[in-house]
Design a protein around this motif. Structure first.
Motif, PDB file in Angstrom:
ATOM      1  N   GLY A  47       0.791  -1.227   0.000  1.00 54.62           N
ATOM      2  CA  GLY A  47       0.000   0.000   0.000  1.00 54.62           C
ATOM      3  C   GLY A  47       0.817   1.267   0.000  1.00 54.62           C
ATOM      4  O   GLY A  47       2.050   1.246  -0.127  1.00 54.62           O
ATOM      5  N   PHE A  48       0.103   2.385   0.137  1.00 51.75           N
ATOM      6  CA  PHE A  48       0.712   3.711   0.162  1.00 51.75           C
ATOM      7  C   PHE A  48       0.438   4.364   1.509  1.00 51.75           C
ATOM      8  O   PHE A  48      -0.689   4.273   2.033  1.00 51.75           O
ATOM      9  CB  PHE A  48       0.096   4.612  -0.916  1.00 51.75           C
ATOM     10  N   THR A  49       1.446   5.045   2.038  1.00 52.07           N
ATOM     11  CA  THR A  49       1.190   5.895   3.190  1.00 52.07           C
ATOM     12  C   THR A  49       0.496   7.163   2.700  1.00 52.07           C
ATOM     13  O   THR A  49       0.437   7.433   1.482  1.00 52.07           O
ATOM     14  CB  THR A  49       2.483   6.281   3.911  1.00 52.07           C
ATOM     15  N   ALA A  50      -0.002   7.950   3.643  1.00 51.54           N
ATOM     16  CA  ALA A  50      -0.693   9.181   3.259  1.00 51.54           C
ATOM     17  C   ALA A  50       0.238  10.109   2.486  1.00 51.54           C
ATOM     18  O   ALA A  50      -0.161  10.715   1.481  1.00 51.54           O
ATOM     19  CB  ALA A  50      -1.220   9.881   4.510  1.00 51.54           C
ATOM     20  N   THR A  51       1.487  10.211   2.934  1.00 51.15           N
ATOM     21  CA  THR A  51       2.448  11.076   2.241  1.00 51.15           C
ATOM     22  C   THR A  51       2.747  10.550   0.845  1.00 51.15           C
ATOM     23  O   THR A  51       2.790  11.313  -0.132  1.00 51.15           O
ATOM     24  CB  THR A  51       3.753  11.179   3.044  1.00 51.15           C
ATOM     25  N   GLN A  52       2.980   9.251   0.733  1.00 50.99           N
ATOM     26  CA  GLN A  52       3.285   8.664  -0.572  1.00 50.99           C
ATOM     27  C   GLN A  52       2.144   8.864  -1.560  1.00 50.99           C
ATOM     28  O   GLN A  52       2.375   9.198  -2.729  1.00 50.99           O
ATOM     29  CB  GLN A  52       3.571   7.164  -0.406  1.00 50.99           C
ATOM     30  N   PHE A  53       0.917   8.674  -1.080  1.00 54.52           N
ATOM     31  CA  PHE A  53      -0.217   8.784  -2.003  1.00 54.52           C
ATOM     32  C   PHE A  53      -0.439  10.234  -2.408  1.00 54.52           C
ATOM     33  O   PHE A  53      -0.715  10.516  -3.579  1.00 54.52           O
ATOM     34  CB  PHE A  53      -1.482   8.203  -1.361  1.00 54.52           C
ATOM     35  N   ARG A  54      -0.298  11.152  -1.463  1.00 52.54           N
ATOM     36  CA  ARG A  54      -0.432  12.567  -1.823  1.00 52.54           C
ATOM     37  C   ARG A  54       0.620  12.960  -2.852  1.00 52.54           C
ATOM     38  O   ARG A  54       0.310  13.628  -3.849  1.00 52.54           O
ATOM     39  CB  ARG A  54      -0.280  13.434  -0.569  1.00 52.54           C
ATOM     40  N   ASP A  55       1.862  12.542  -2.635  1.00 53.30           N
ATOM     41  CA  ASP A  55       2.933  12.900  -3.565  1.00 53.30           C
ATOM     42  C   ASP A  55       2.696  12.296  -4.944  1.00 53.30           C
ATOM     43  O   ASP A  55       2.990  12.924  -5.974  1.00 53.30           O
ATOM     44  CB  ASP A  55       4.288  12.440  -3.012  1.00 53.30           C
ATOM     45  N   LEU A  56       2.165  11.064  -4.978  1.00 55.33           N
ATOM     46  CA  LEU A  56       1.856  10.435  -6.264  1.00 55.33           C
ATOM     47  C   LEU A  56       0.767  11.218  -6.990  1.00 55.33           C
ATOM     48  O   LEU A  56       0.873  11.479  -8.203  1.00 55.33           O
ATOM     49  CB  LEU A  56       1.395   8.998  -6.041  1.00 55.33           C
ATOM     50  N   VAL A  57      -0.275  11.607  -6.270  1.00 55.58           N
ATOM     51  CA  VAL A  57      -1.373  12.370  -6.868  1.00 55.58           C
ATOM     52  C   VAL A  57      -0.860  13.687  -7.436  1.00 55.58           C
ATOM     53  O   VAL A  57      -1.220  14.083  -8.556  1.00 55.58           O
ATOM     54  CB  VAL A  57      -2.488  12.611  -5.825  1.00 55.58           C
ATOM     55  N   TRP A  85      -7.197   4.046 -10.235  1.00 51.69           N
ATOM     56  CA  TRP A  85      -8.444   4.795 -10.411  1.00 51.69           C
ATOM     57  C   TRP A  85      -8.499   5.933  -9.402  1.00 51.69           C
ATOM     58  O   TRP A  85      -8.760   7.098  -9.745  1.00 51.69           O
ATOM     59  CB  TRP A  85      -9.631   3.841 -10.205  1.00 51.69           C
ATOM     60  N   THR A  86      -8.250   5.591  -8.143  1.00 55.61           N
ATOM     61  CA  THR A  86      -8.335   6.581  -7.072  1.00 55.61           C
ATOM     62  C   THR A  86      -7.296   7.678  -7.241  1.00 55.61           C
ATOM     63  O   THR A  86      -7.590   8.867  -7.065  1.00 55.61           O
ATOM     64  CB  THR A  86      -8.171   5.886  -5.706  1.00 55.61           C
ATOM     65  N   ALA A  87      -6.088   7.297  -7.587  1.00 56.59           N
ATOM     66  CA  ALA A  87      -5.027   8.288  -7.768  1.00 56.59           C
ATOM     67  C   ALA A  87      -5.344   9.245  -8.922  1.00 56.59           C
ATOM     68  O   ALA A  87      -5.164  10.461  -8.811  1.00 56.59           O
ATOM     69  CB  ALA A  87      -3.685   7.588  -8.014  1.00 56.59           C
TER      70      ALA A  87
END
Length: 603
Positions: A47-57, A85-87
């Motif tokens: 999975g992604f941490t909150a920071t990782q997912f925000r940075d990816l987005v 999809w979510t990203a």
């Protein structure tokens, strides 16, 4: 309005936040916490941490900026539920562009219609098969510039493309995205008529999410909650839940593989389940069939009765008797614990999308998995009423969400007023004016509100069957009870302007064969053979007669026919949320209804 009920807000909600703020706030609040989970290529959960997912987005959004996308431009997503999809969704909306979800089951002609109606610039498709559908109509879509394939590196391509875009440029676009801006156009699943695009703003979604935190804080905002999200993200309910999980304190596991859903539950261990009634019906039917008709079958039948009694006692506010407590404790060890393990030990479930039978709701509540039935529409960003742990009444859709109002119009129609109500229907101002009057959304559902604010639905205005004798019949209650039989896949009542109510029934072949073997019979090789079986017909007749005992004779099913067909999303008989498309089905079977079910009497 004849009646009106409002659940007050517990604290004010900022109307100017955008959807990306939900992710940004989470990254600031719990930067190292995993917020999005999925199965990796090795089959293990990652999975992604909150920071990782925000940075990816943000990285994907920069790529979209580099492509020249401007605020208000529409981008389509044509894929199964996944982290990609979510990203993509967050990235598109973060810079003021408009996400247009497209169901992966949509045909090329439907895709063409959506692309042209919402003037889509680019489509992000899941795989070659989905891309081919878009490419086949691309020349007929003047605004469509290209198609990217997620399985062929579309995400990586956007990230690479965006490396030339600075943080300041992204931040300028993101901060300029206000609550009143259009976030998405969601095309209704179309149980009746042609799907219409519903325009939802950032404020619509943010208000609904923040209201969800206040309405059900136990599962939306308290740390440690987990959800397996397997419904299609093109559906507004699933879409809302991804925002709710990420904006709250949940971990959301994204998957679309129904073949592994039980394994996913048992390995990921969700704290709550989100689904449609059909899934719970299937689990109950499978448990009934596995128990069989011998000793285990008798034990299960007794356990089901005790679960029902336990739930009814609880709902009535009474204390269970010592005898009932003893039986419940026994069956908890023998039966209930095994059923709960199917769902990975979840402590509750949220059910929506269609009515659920009271019998089934009492059963699951009695075994320790309360089904918190709720209600929502695409036009309200999904949920706007739900049963909660502190206000749970089976047979209702609960009370309005915090900060939302329900009312009953003079003709019995349920109306909703809330900042989460859409701004209108895309390119259909006349429909917007018709459906939203003085701030009230007219839902098309019929119902009532009691003095404590619990809303009870009684049917759809358009689904009402008016017999030749003038009797108004709402079919949902009877249909939802009948499909709890493991033999029956779907049941659709007919009888508009006819002398009596009848039904068309489809079968679940696996359920039929398990039942036949338990009765000492021989399994059927096909639906055609099953539909002709006297044993099967007799059991369906018994199920329908039992259901008829709960309604008046005028509302009861007087005749039924079993058809050797399968109703599913692909053939257009079901919506993506597995509701029957009543208008489509009755049109398909028009000749059968007229000439077989209501065959003219011979003189």
């Amino acid at each position: 309005m004849l009646k009106e009920y409002t659940t007050p807000l517990k604290e004010s909600i900022d109307a100017d936040k955008n959807v990306f703020d939900l992710l940004a706030d989470r990254a600031q609040r719990t930067p190292e916490q995993t917020i999005v989970a999925y199965r990796g290529s090795d089959g293990e959960w990652t999975g992604f941490t909150a920071t990782q997912f925000r940075d990816l987005v943000v990285a994907i959004a920069k790529g979209l900026i580099a492509k020249g996308l401007m605020p208000g431009d529409s981008v389509g997503i044509l894929a199964h539920t996944s982290w990609q999809w979510t990203a993509m969704d967050f990235a598109i909306m973060s810079i003021g562009c408009v996400t247009v979800p497209i169901y992966e089951t949509d045909s090329a002609l439907q895709i063409r219609s959506i692309c042209n109606d919402s003037t889509i610039s680019y489509v992000f498709a899941e795989d070659d098969e989905q891309r081919d559908k878009v490419e086949s109509v691309k020349d007929e879509c003047p605004t469509l510039k290209g198609v990217y394939v997620m399985q062929l590196g579309a995400i990586d391509a956007m990230v690479e493309l965006g490396k030339g875009v600075g943080d300041e440029e992204f931040l300028e676009r993101e901060t300029a995205t206000h609550g009143d801006m259009l976030a998405t156009i969601v095309y209704t699943s179309g149980s009746t008529g042609t799907p219409k695009g519903v325009e939802l703003t950032h404020a619509n979604f943010v208000y609904c999410v923040q209201s969800g935190f206040q309405t059900l804080p136990e599962i939306t905002y308290e740390p440690g909650n987990r959800l397996v999200l397997f419904l299609p993200l093109a559906h507004v309910f699933a879409r809302y839940m991804q925002f709710l999980c990420i904006g709250g304190n949940n971990v959301v596991a994204l998957t679309s593989n129904f073949k592994t859903i039980i394994k996913d539950f048992q390995e990921f261990r969700p704290t709550y389940i989100l689904s449609v009634p059909r899934v719970f019906e299937k689990v109950y039917n499978a448990a009934t069939q596995r128990a069989g008709s011998g000793f285990k079958g008798r034990v299960f039948a007794k356990a089901a009765v005790v679960a029902y009694q336990w739930s009814v006692t609880q709902q009535e506010g009474r204390k269970p008797s010592p005898a009932l407590r003893a039986k419940h404790a026994l069956y908890s060890k023998l039966v209930y614990s095994q059923l709960l393990e199917v769902f990975g030990g979840a402590r509750c479930a949220i059910s929506g999308g269609a009515p659920i039978s009271r019998k089934l709701a009492h059963f699951f509540n009695g075994i320790g998995l309360p089904l918190l039935e709720g209600y929502g529409m695409t036009e309200t960003c999904a949920p706007c009423a739900v049963n909660t742990f502190n206000a749970f009444r089976i047979g209702t859709i609960g009370r309005p969400f915090c900060g939302m109002s329900f009312a009953i119009a003079d003709d019995g129609e349920v109306c909703i007023k809330s900042p989460s109500v859409c701004r209108g229907y895309h390119n259909h101002p006349e429909l917007t004016h018709e459906q939203i009057q003085d701030g009230w959304l007219h839902t098309g559902d019929l119902g009532d509100i009691d003095d404590e604010g619990f809303v009870r639905l009684t049917g759809r205005k358009k689904d009402l069957i008016i017999t030749a004798g003038g009797k108004n019949v709402s079919p949902e209650k009877l249909e939802s009870q009948i499909v709890t039989s493991p033999l029956i896949d779907h049941c659709l009542m007919v009888g508009d302007r006819k002398p009596f109510i009848a039904a068309i029934v489809t079968l679940d072949l696996e359920g039929v064969n398990t039942w036949l073997v338990s009765q000492g019979g021989r399994p059927c090789e096909s639906l055609e053979e099953a539909a002709k079986s006297p044993l099967v017909y007799s059991e369906v007749d018994r199920v329908i007669n039992e259901a008829n005992e709960n309604v008046s004779r005028a509302e009861s099913i007087r005749k039924f026919e079993i058809v050797p067909d399968e109703w599913n999303v692909d053939n257009g008989m079901l919506t993506p949320s597995l509701k029957t498309r009543r208008a489509v089905i009755t049109k398909h079977y028009k000749d059968f209804i007229d000439q077989v079910i209501y065959a003219p009497k011979k003189k």
